[in-house]
Design a protein around this motif. Structure first.
Motif, PDB file in Angstrom:
ATOM      1  N   UNK A   5      13.397   5.786   0.971  1.00 23.50           N
ATOM      2  CA  UNK A   5      12.025   6.062   1.365  1.00 23.50           C
ATOM      3  C   UNK A   5      11.089   5.157   0.578  1.00 23.50           C
ATOM      4  N   UNK A   6      10.044   4.661   1.246  1.00 24.33           N
ATOM      5  CA  UNK A   6       9.116   3.746   0.617  1.00 24.33           C
ATOM      6  C   UNK A   6       9.383   2.300   0.922  1.00 24.33           C
ATOM      7  N   UNK A   7      10.518   2.010   1.548  1.00 28.94           N
ATOM      8  CA  UNK A   7      10.818   0.631   1.926  1.00 28.94           C
ATOM      9  C   UNK A   7       9.764   0.112   2.899  1.00 28.94           C
ATOM     10  N   UNK A   8       9.578  -1.189   2.902  1.00 29.54           N
ATOM     11  CA  UNK A   8       8.568  -1.831   3.738  1.00 29.54           C
ATOM     12  C   UNK A   8       9.200  -2.220   5.068  1.00 29.54           C
ATOM     13  N   UNK A   9       8.658  -1.664   6.163  1.00 32.33           N
ATOM     14  CA  UNK A   9       9.216  -1.888   7.496  1.00 32.33           C
ATOM     15  C   UNK A   9       8.147  -2.463   8.407  1.00 32.33           C
ATOM     16  N   UNK A  10       8.467  -3.585   9.042  1.00 35.77           N
ATOM     17  CA  UNK A  10       7.601  -4.182  10.050  1.00 35.77           C
ATOM     18  C   UNK A  10       8.105  -3.775  11.433  1.00 35.77           C
ATOM     19  N   UNK A 168       4.533 -12.267   4.588  1.00 34.63           N
ATOM     20  CA  UNK A 168       4.457 -10.968   3.928  1.00 34.63           C
ATOM     21  C   UNK A 168       5.862 -10.517   3.565  1.00 34.63           C
ATOM     22  N   UNK A 169       5.945  -9.589   2.637  1.00 33.12           N
ATOM     23  CA  UNK A 169       7.233  -9.082   2.176  1.00 33.12           C
ATOM     24  C   UNK A 169       7.580  -7.801   2.938  1.00 33.12           C
ATOM     25  N   UNK A 170       8.717  -7.812   3.638  1.00 30.89           N
ATOM     26  CA  UNK A 170       9.233  -6.631   4.326  1.00 30.89           C
ATOM     27  C   UNK A 170      10.742  -6.576   4.148  1.00 30.89           C
ATOM     28  N   UNK A 171      11.259  -5.360   4.147  1.00 33.31           N
ATOM     29  CA  UNK A 171      12.698  -5.156   3.991  1.00 33.31           C
ATOM     30  C   UNK A 171      13.421  -5.115   5.328  1.00 33.31           C
ATOM     31  N   UNK A 172      12.743  -4.580   6.357  1.00 37.53           N
ATOM     32  CA  UNK A 172      13.350  -4.386   7.682  1.00 37.53           C
ATOM     33  C   UNK A 172      12.339  -4.784   8.735  1.00 37.53           C
TER      34      UNK A 172
END
Length: 337
Positions: A5-10, A168-172
């Motif tokens: 939870x809290x991960x960055x998702x686009x 931008x920085x995203x994980x998923x």
């Protein structure tokens, strides 16, 4: 793959699938940003009549006939989904009208589907599409999500490049962009998708009907402006109104309601994408960090809550449910030898 939870998702795409998924993830505590260069509602989901109609789809779309049970499961998620959003769910059904020969063919199809012949398909529902998109946007913002009016150009875990040159920085990345996904650039699986141009006419109502009317080659969906649809122009992805393509639609509508003023009707155009079997691609791509939620054919609204739940399960490593195999994002890949 399990994501904390809290991960960055686009989320690329602000249609029904993209917004429903973004809302689900934002409410789970993920940092969600929706990327969509078009104006709100200016997409196929906004043009749509908002049908949540598994039986009608199985009756009138050959690719959907094998998916009736799945579509019913998706529809059954809508009462809670609509109530949560404050979206009115019209359960007035779809009334079948037409010549005796056409009705006889429909009766045969209903029998083939294991259903009784009926004048009104009561289990088919609908919503108003544009207000539903607006409610979804508001709910996403209330849950802490963001919107960026720009397309996604490239993605790798840790970096998303925007079409305007920014990064931008995203994980998923959840890819739900419809026609914008077909080049395989962001996910190779999307190369299997084919476009379908759809044109809908909006006209002044001539009666006070509350249910959708379905006839041969046309449906009439009630509202402030009756929605008359829709063409299915396979292989076309332009957004230009085409009077020649709507001639058959106009003739079919006049056969049901001769008083309709279709000469003054507004034409709306949207482009959907479809897989060879008519079900969307949902799940992890071969591209690292990319989840697909794209290719719902005519059923983006119907499938939206189901697809959102499935994507959330993929993100968290949970069981995506009984429809995961049927909608597997990589099911069209050639088997390795």
């Amino acid at each position: 793959m399990k994501t904390v939870s809290g991960a960055r998702i686009a989320v690329a795409g602000a249609g029904a699938l993209g917004l429903a998924t973004a809302l689900r993830l934002a409410r789970m505590g993920f940092a969600v940003t929706v990327f969509e260069p078009a104006a709100p509602g200016d997409n196929a989901s906004g043009v749509a009549a908002g049908m949540l109609a598994p039986v009608s789809e199985a009756l009138f779309d050959p690719l959907s006939s094998a998916h009736l049970a799945l579509m019913r499961r998706a529809r059954d998620l809508w009462p809670d989904f609509a109530e949560d959003l404050g979206v009115e769910l019209a359960r007035t059904g779809v009334r079948l009208e037409g010549a005796e020969t056409w009705r006889a063919r429909i009766a045969e199809r209903l029998t083939t589907l294991g259903l009784p012949d009926q004048e009104t398909i009561s289990e088919d529902w609908r919503i108003e599409a544009r207000p539903a998109l607006a409610r979804l946007r508001d709910a996403i913002l209330a849950a802490g999500g963001r919107f960026e009016a720009v397309a996604v150009e490239a993605f790798a875990p840790g970096e998303l490049r925007r079409a305007d040159g920014g990064a931008e920085v995203f994980d998923i990345l959840v890819l739900a962009t419809g026609p914008g996904a077909r080049d395989g650039r962001l996910a190779p699986e999307t190369a299997i998708l084919a476009p379908i141009k759809g044109q809908i006419l909006r006209a002044t109502p001539v009666d006070e009907a509350v249910e959708v009317v379905r006839g041969e080659g046309v449906y009439l969906a009630p509202g402030e402006r009756v929605a008359i649809g829709a063409t299915m122009e396979v292989g076309r992805d332009d957004l230009s109104p085409d009077a020649s393509a709507t001639q058959g639609l106009r003739a079919a509508a006049w056969a049901l309601r001769p008083a309709l003023d279709l000469d003054a009707a507004q034409v709306e155009v949207g482009v959907r994408v479809t897989t060879p079997d008519g079900l969307p691609l949902v799940g992890w791509s071969r591209s690292p960090g990319v989840i697909l939620a794209v290719g719902a054919r005519r059923n983006g609204w119907l499938l939206a809550p189901l697809v959102a739940n499935m994507v959330a399960a993929y993100v968290t490593g949970d069981n995506p449910g009984p429809d995961a195999v049927a909608m597997d994002a990589r099911r069209f890949e050639e088997p390795e030898t």
